[in-house]
Scaffold this motif. Structure first.
Motif, PDB file in Angstrom:
ATOM      1  N   LEU A  51      77.088  34.937  24.954  1.00 20.34           N
ATOM      2  CA  LEU A  51      75.803  34.660  25.609  1.00 20.34           C
ATOM      3  C   LEU A  51      75.717  33.170  25.930  1.00 20.34           C
ATOM      4  CD1 LEU A  51      73.139  36.856  23.742  1.00 20.34           C
ATOM      5  CD2 LEU A  51      73.997  37.159  26.055  1.00 20.34           C
ATOM      6  N   ARG A  78      81.346  42.522  23.916  1.00 16.62           N
ATOM      7  CA  ARG A  78      79.964  42.684  23.455  1.00 16.62           C
ATOM      8  C   ARG A  78      79.718  44.036  22.800  1.00 16.62           C
ATOM      9  NH1 ARG A  78      77.005  39.585  28.478  1.00 16.62           N
ATOM     10  NH2 ARG A  78      77.367  37.489  27.690  1.00 16.62           N
ATOM     11  N   PHE A  85      67.871  40.746  16.907  1.00 14.83           N
ATOM     12  CA  PHE A  85      67.058  39.585  17.280  1.00 14.83           C
ATOM     13  C   PHE A  85      65.820  39.385  16.414  1.00 14.83           C
ATOM     14  CE2 PHE A  85      69.542  40.853  20.840  1.00 14.83           C
ATOM     15  CZ  PHE A  85      69.871  39.689  21.491  1.00 14.83           C
ATOM     16  N   GLY A  89      63.512  42.465  20.482  1.00 12.07           N
ATOM     17  CA  GLY A  89      64.090  42.701  21.808  1.00 12.07           C
ATOM     18  C   GLY A  89      64.131  44.168  22.194  1.00 12.07           C
ATOM     19  N   LEU A  91      62.783  47.642  24.089  1.00  8.09           N
ATOM     20  CA  LEU A  91      62.108  47.950  25.346  1.00  8.09           C
ATOM     21  C   LEU A  91      60.787  48.643  25.017  1.00  8.09           C
ATOM     22  CD1 LEU A  91      65.089  47.529  26.303  1.00  8.09           C
ATOM     23  CD2 LEU A  91      64.536  49.088  28.155  1.00  8.09           C
ATOM     24  N   SER A  92      59.668  48.016  25.425  1.00  5.42           N
ATOM     25  CA  SER A  92      58.366  48.583  25.101  1.00  5.42           C
ATOM     26  C   SER A  92      58.116  49.867  25.881  1.00  5.42           C
ATOM     27  CB  SER A  92      57.269  47.567  25.396  1.00  5.42           C
ATOM     28  OG  SER A  92      57.260  47.263  26.779  1.00  5.42           O
ATOM     29  N   SER A  93      58.859  50.055  26.963  1.00  8.65           N
ATOM     30  CA  SER A  93      58.646  51.234  27.811  1.00  8.65           C
ATOM     31  C   SER A  93      59.455  52.445  27.351  1.00  8.65           C
ATOM     32  CB  SER A  93      59.017  50.894  29.256  1.00  8.65           C
ATOM     33  OG  SER A  93      60.358  50.442  29.319  1.00  8.65           O
ATOM     34  N   ARG A  94      60.259  52.271  26.287  1.00 16.98           N
ATOM     35  CA  ARG A  94      61.111  53.373  25.822  1.00 16.98           C
ATOM     36  C   ARG A  94      60.782  53.728  24.382  1.00 16.98           C
ATOM     37  NH1 ARG A  94      65.912  53.231  29.217  1.00 16.98           N
ATOM     38  NH2 ARG A  94      65.039  52.605  31.220  1.00 16.98           N
ATOM     39  N   ALA A 136      55.434  49.807  20.178  1.00 16.71           N
ATOM     40  CA  ALA A 136      54.096  49.298  19.879  1.00 16.71           C
ATOM     41  C   ALA A 136      53.427  50.063  18.737  1.00 16.71           C
ATOM     42  CB  ALA A 136      53.217  49.353  21.128  1.00 16.71           C
ATOM     43  N   ARG A 150      70.113  50.271  17.035  1.00 14.31           N
ATOM     44  CA  ARG A 150      70.581  50.068  18.399  1.00 14.31           C
ATOM     45  C   ARG A 150      71.865  49.243  18.420  1.00 14.31           C
ATOM     46  NH1 ARG A 150      66.854  46.658  22.434  1.00 14.31           N
ATOM     47  NH2 ARG A 150      67.459  45.054  20.962  1.00 14.31           N
TER      48      ARG A 150
ATOM     49  N   ASP B 120      60.014  40.289  28.149  1.00 22.39           N
ATOM     50  CA  ASP B 120      60.395  39.539  26.957  1.00 22.39           C
ATOM     51  C   ASP B 120      61.846  39.049  27.033  1.00 22.39           C
ATOM     52  OD1 ASP B 120      60.211  38.678  24.257  1.00 22.39           O
ATOM     53  OD2 ASP B 120      61.275  40.491  23.651  1.00 22.39           O
ATOM     54  N   ASP B 122      63.907  38.117  24.646  1.00 20.44           N
ATOM     55  CA  ASP B 122      64.779  38.776  23.667  1.00 20.44           C
ATOM     56  C   ASP B 122      65.275  40.124  24.198  1.00 20.44           C
ATOM     57  OD1 ASP B 122      64.884  36.870  21.725  1.00 20.44           O
ATOM     58  OD2 ASP B 122      63.809  38.004  20.195  1.00 20.44           O
ATOM     59  N   THR B 123      64.401  40.822  24.924  1.00 20.88           N
ATOM     60  CA  THR B 123      64.775  42.128  25.457  1.00 20.88           C
ATOM     61  C   THR B 123      65.866  41.979  26.508  1.00 20.88           C
ATOM     62  OG1 THR B 123      62.497  42.810  25.090  1.00 20.88           O
ATOM     63  CG2 THR B 123      63.849  44.250  26.455  1.00 20.88           C
ATOM     64  N   GLU B 125      67.994  39.432  26.696  1.00 19.83           N
ATOM     65  CA  GLU B 125      69.191  39.001  25.979  1.00 19.83           C
ATOM     66  C   GLU B 125      69.832  40.170  25.244  1.00 19.83           C
ATOM     67  OE1 GLU B 125      68.529  35.754  23.311  1.00 19.83           O
ATOM     68  OE2 GLU B 125      70.059  34.554  24.284  1.00 19.83           O
ATOM     69  N   ALA B 126      68.984  41.017  24.641  1.00 15.46           N
ATOM     70  CA  ALA B 126      69.503  42.179  23.910  1.00 15.46           C
ATOM     71  C   ALA B 126      70.295  43.079  24.850  1.00 15.46           C
ATOM     72  CB  ALA B 126      68.359  42.948  23.266  1.00 15.46           C
ATOM     73  N   THR B 127      69.773  43.275  26.070  1.00 15.28           N
ATOM     74  CA  THR B 127      70.462  44.140  27.027  1.00 15.28           C
ATOM     75  C   THR B 127      71.800  43.534  27.436  1.00 15.28           C
ATOM     76  OG1 THR B 127      68.273  44.709  27.836  1.00 15.28           O
ATOM     77  CG2 THR B 127      70.136  45.489  29.126  1.00 15.28           C
ATOM     78  N   GLN B 128      71.803  42.214  27.640  1.00 13.46           N
ATOM     79  CA  GLN B 128      73.074  41.548  27.962  1.00 13.46           C
ATOM     80  C   GLN B 128      74.050  41.674  26.802  1.00 13.46           C
ATOM     81  OE1 GLN B 128      71.135  37.671  29.031  1.00 13.46           O
ATOM     82  NE2 GLN B 128      72.823  37.660  30.486  1.00 13.46           N
ATOM     83  N   SER B 139      68.264  47.746  36.439  1.00 13.33           N
ATOM     84  CA  SER B 139      67.800  49.130  36.540  1.00 13.33           C
ATOM     85  C   SER B 139      67.345  49.697  35.196  1.00 13.33           C
ATOM     86  CB  SER B 139      68.890  50.011  37.137  1.00 13.33           C
ATOM     87  OG  SER B 139      69.997  50.059  36.258  1.00 13.33           O
ATOM     88  N   ARG B 140      67.990  49.284  34.107  1.00  9.90           N
ATOM     89  CA  ARG B 140      67.682  49.909  32.818  1.00  9.90           C
ATOM     90  C   ARG B 140      66.663  49.132  31.993  1.00  9.90           C
ATOM     91  NH1 ARG B 140      70.169  54.481  32.398  1.00  9.90           N
ATOM     92  NH2 ARG B 140      72.324  54.701  33.107  1.00  9.90           N
ATOM     93  N   THR B 141      66.554  47.828  32.235  1.00 18.44           N
ATOM     94  CA  THR B 141      65.628  47.034  31.424  1.00 18.44           C
ATOM     95  C   THR B 141      64.540  46.359  32.252  1.00 18.44           C
ATOM     96  OG1 THR B 141      67.220  46.655  29.666  1.00 18.44           O
ATOM     97  CG2 THR B 141      65.468  45.045  29.869  1.00 18.44           C
ATOM     98  N   PRO B 144      62.108  49.031  34.367  1.00 20.84           N
ATOM     99  CA  PRO B 144      61.241  49.842  33.493  1.00 20.84           C
ATOM    100  C   PRO B 144      60.259  48.998  32.688  1.00 20.84           C
ATOM    101  CG  PRO B 144      63.543  50.480  33.209  1.00 20.84           C
ATOM    102  CD  PRO B 144      63.533  49.275  34.096  1.00 20.84           C
ATOM    103  N   GLU B 145      60.714  47.841  32.187  1.00 20.45           N
ATOM    104  CA  GLU B 145      59.827  47.008  31.371  1.00 20.45           C
ATOM    105  C   GLU B 145      58.719  46.383  32.211  1.00 20.45           C
ATOM    106  OE1 GLU B 145      59.922  46.002  27.661  1.00 20.45           O
ATOM    107  OE2 GLU B 145      60.369  48.066  28.198  1.00 20.45           O
ATOM    108  N   HIS B 220      53.070  51.069  27.672  1.00 17.97           N
ATOM    109  CA  HIS B 220      53.170  51.452  26.256  1.00 17.97           C
ATOM    110  C   HIS B 220      53.106  50.244  25.357  1.00 17.97           C
ATOM    111  CE1 HIS B 220      54.079  55.589  27.161  1.00 17.97           C
ATOM    112  NE2 HIS B 220      54.931  55.183  28.077  1.00 17.97           N
ATOM    113  N   ARG B 221      52.595  49.151  25.869  1.00 17.14           N
ATOM    114  CA  ARG B 221      52.572  47.927  25.061  1.00 17.14           C
ATOM    115  C   ARG B 221      51.604  48.025  23.900  1.00 17.14           C
ATOM    116  NH1 ARG B 221      55.296  43.606  26.961  1.00 17.14           N
ATOM    117  NH2 ARG B 221      56.031  43.804  29.080  1.00 17.14           N
TER     118      ARG B 221
END
Lengths: 323, 221
Positions: A51, A78, A85, A89, A91-94, A136, A150, B120, B122-123, B125-128, B139-141, B144-145, B220-221
C-alpha cells in the motif's frame, strides 16, 4: 518470512517517515511494532502489502521483493498478506456475510465455494448469529471480528494489524487479542501488529520492535525489551504504563532489581532465599504479570544483614539481578 | 383584467407537460451516463487518491469548471450549431437535450466526486489490501458505498434540470417553461403562468420526495 533492509520513505519536501529501517520477522510469530504517533508505524506496516512503496531499500516477503511488484503480481501478494484496520474498513452497504465474501469475490472464487468458506469464517470468529446484519447494527468488537474474518478469507500467511484494538474498550481488546493469539496458534499465521499500547505487546507478542522517528530504536523478544529496555523511548513508554514507583529508603539496604520469568515466578523465591541465607529482604516496588503465556515478576528489593553477596548469588540462580 | 383560468388551453398544457417530462427523462439519463464516469475520474485522479494523476485531474477540473461558469442561457445559444450537428435540429424536445446534458453533466460530476469522497478511507484501503483492481474498487466498494449520496446527487440534478428545461423554452424547446414565457409573460396571461408554476412545483416535489425515500431505503449507516 518478512525482511526489510535499508528502507527509506519520504513524504513531500523533507518529510522523512522511514529512515534506513531494517527488520526481520519470522514465520509463525506475533511481531509487535510499537511507537508514538508519527513514528512511522503505519507507513512501515503498509510496506508489507505494497500500500506504500519504499523510496529506497527492499521489502522481501518470502524472498520476493514486493517493493517493485506491480499490477497482478502485487494483487497476488495482497491475497497472501491480509490486513485488519483500526476503524474496521467494513462496507456499510453490505451485510456481515457479504463483507466477508468480498475478498473471495474479488479473487474470482465461485459462488458455492464462497458460501461454504464464509460460513466457516463467520463461525470461527463467533458471529454466526449476526451473519445477515449490517455493520451499523454491530458493536465495535463485533465489527473487528468481521474485519478479521474478512482478512482470513483468502487464507493468507501473514496478517497485518493496524492499531486493531485502539478503537475498542479494554475488555473487547482482550477478546480480540485472544482471537488473534488463537489464530496464530491454530493456523500458524504470522501476525504483524502496530500499536501504541504497551499492554497489547505484553499480552500477545513474541517479539517487538520499538520505532522512533522512522528508525528501529530497539528490537528483541518481548521479555528482553519490556523487562530490560535499553532505548530511552522504550523506557519512557514503559514508565507511562507501569504502576509501581519504588519506595525511597534511607536505611543501609543494598537496593537491586530482581527479574524472573516463567516457572521461577511461581516459586516462593524470596522467602526461601531469606531463610537459607539469613538476609532480610524488603520489597520496595515492582510488578508482576504475564508476557503472552509466560508469568514474570520484576521487583525492586532492599537487602540487609550479613551474607548479602550469598543472597544475591542465590537470587541470580532464579532470575536476573541488577544493581 | 381578464377572469382567471377561463382561457387556458388544457391540451396545450398537457402537451407541455409531456414535453417537459421527455426532456427531463432524456437529459437526466444522458447526464448520469456522462457525468458518472466523469465524476469517478475526477475522484480517482484527485490528490492522494487511488489513481492520482495531477495533470489529468487539473484538465478535467478545468473543463468542468468552464462549463459550470457559463450561464445556462448563454450555453443554450452557444450550443446551437453543435446541437444541429449532433441531432439535426436545435428545436423541440430533441434539440433541447444536448444543451441540457452539457449544462447538467459537469454539475452532476462534481456531486459524484463529493459523494465518493465521503466513502471511508479505511474501507477503500481495505479493498485495495484485498488485491482488488481499480475497476473492482469502483464497482464493488466505491459505488455501493456511495449509493445514497449518488441518489441524492441524481435528485438534485433532476431538479436543476427542471429549471433548465424551463429556460430552454427561450430557444424554442417547448415544455412548461416555454408555455410560461409565451403565454404567461409575453401575453400577460397570469393564469397560464400560475398553472405552469404549480405543475413545475408538483414535479419538483415528486422528485425530491421520491429521491429522499430511495436514499433512506438504500442507506445502512
Amino acid at each position: 518470512m518478512i525482511r526489510i533492509t535499508g528502507v527509506a520513505k519520504r513524504f513531500g519536501a523533507g518529510g522523512v517517515v522511514l529512515d534506513g529501517t531494517d527488520l526481520t520477522i519470522g514465520a509463525g510469530e506475533i511481531f509487535g511494532i510499537i511507537g508514538r504517533s508519527g513514528a512511522g508505524k503505519s507507513t512501515l506496516l503498509r510496506l508489507f502489502n505494497g500500500l506504500e512503496r519504499p523510496d529506497e531499500g527492499q521489502v522481501l516477503i518470502r524472498g520476493e521483493d514486493i517493493g517493485t511488484r506491480d499490477g497482478a503480481q502485487l494483487r497476488a501478494v495482497r491475497r497472501r498478506v491480509a490486513m485488519v484496520f483500526q476503524n474496521f474498513g467494513l462496507l456499510s452497504s453490505r451485510t456481515v456475510e457479504e463483507n466477508v465474501a468480498l475478498p473471495l469475490r474479488i479473487a474470482g472464487v465461485d459462488r458455492t465455494a464462497i458460501a461454504e468458506r464464509v460460513a466457516e469464517l463467520i463461525d470461527r470468529v463467533g458471529l454466526a448469529d449476526h451473519r445477515r446484519k449490517y455493520p451499523a447494527q454491530l458493536s465495535g468488537g463485533q465489527k473487528q471480528r468481521v474485519g478479521i474474518a474478512r482478512a482470513l478469507a483468502t487464507s493468507p500467511e501473514v496478517l497485518l494489524c493496524d492499531e486493531v484494538t485502539s478503537a475498542l474498550d479494554p475488555e473487547t481488546t482482550r477478546s480480540i487479542l485472544d482471537l488473534l493469539s488463537g489464530l496464530n496458534r491454530e493456523l500458524g499465521l504470522t501476525i504483524v501488529l502496530i500499536t501504541h499500547e504497551m499492554d497489547v505487546i505484553r499480552r500477545i507478542c513474541d517479539r517487538v520492535a520499538v520505532l522512533e522517528a522512522g528508525r528501529v530504536a530497539e528490537i528483541g523478544t518481548t521479555a528482553e525489551v519490556l523487562l530490560s529496555p535499553r532505548a530511552a523511548t522504550t523506557r519512557a513508554m514503559l514508565a507511562e504504563t507501569d504502576r509501581g514507583v519504588p519506595i525511597e529508603t534511607r536505611s543501609a539496604m543494598r537496593i537491586l532489581r530482581f527479574t524472573t520469568l516463567g516457572a521461577a515466578a511461581d516459586h516462593p523465591v524470596l522467602s526461601s532465599v531469606a531463610r537459607e541465607t539469613g538476609v532480610d529482604i524488603a520489597i520496595l516496588g515492582g510488578q508482576t504479570g504475564r508476557l503472552r503465556d509466560q508469568a514474570y515478576s520484576q521487583l525492586t528489593l532492599g537487602l540487609s544483614g550479613d551474607g548479602i553477596d550469598a543472597a544475591v548469588a542465590r537470587l541470580a540462580s532464579f532470575g536476573r539481578v541488577e544493581a | 383584467m381578464m377572469p382567471l383560468f377561463t382561457h387556458i388551453d388544457w391540451a396545450d398544457i398537457a402537451q407541455a407537460c409531456i414535453d417537459t417530462l421527455e426532456m427531463l427523462g432524456g437529459a437526466l439519463l444522458l447526464t448520469v451516463l456522462l457525468g458518472l464516469p466523469l465524476g469517478i475520474a475526477l475522484f480517482l485522479t484527485g490528490p492522494r487518491q487511488v489513481w492520482s494523476r495531477r495533470f489529468v485531474h487539473a484538465a478535467l477540473a478545468l473543463v468542468v469548471n468552464l462549463l459550470r461558469a457559463v450561464p445556462f442561457i448563454i450555453l443554450l445559444i452557444v450550443m446551437i450549431p453543435l446541437t444541429v450537428l449532433l441531432v439535426g435540429t436545435s428545436l423541440g424536445v430533441i434539440g433541447a437535450i444536448p444543451p441540457l446534458v452539457v449544462g447538467a453533466a459537469p454539475f452532476f460530476a462534481r456531486l459524484v466526486e463529493t459523494a465518493l469522497r465521503e466513502v471511508d478511507r479505511d474501507t477503500i484501503e481495505a479493498t485495495q489490501a484485498m488485491g482488488a483492481t481499480t475497476t473492482q474498487l469502483v464497482s464493488r466498494t466505491l459505488l455501493p458505498e456511495a449509493l445514497p449520496g449518488l441518489i441524492a446527487a441524481t435528485t438534485l440534478t433532476a431538479i436543476a434540470l427542471v429549471s433548465f428545461t424551463a429556460m430552454a423554452g427561450v430557444v424554442g424547446a417547448g415544455g412548461l417553461g416555454d408555455l410560461a414565457i409565451r403565454f404567461g409573460y409575453q401575453r400577460f396571461q397570469t393564469d397560464v403562468m400560475i398553472v405552469t408554476v404549480a405543475l413545475l412545483l408538483i414535479l419538483v416535489q415528486i422528485l425530491q420526495i421520491a429521491g429522499d425515500r430511495l436514499v433512506r431505503r438504500v442507506s445502512h449507516r
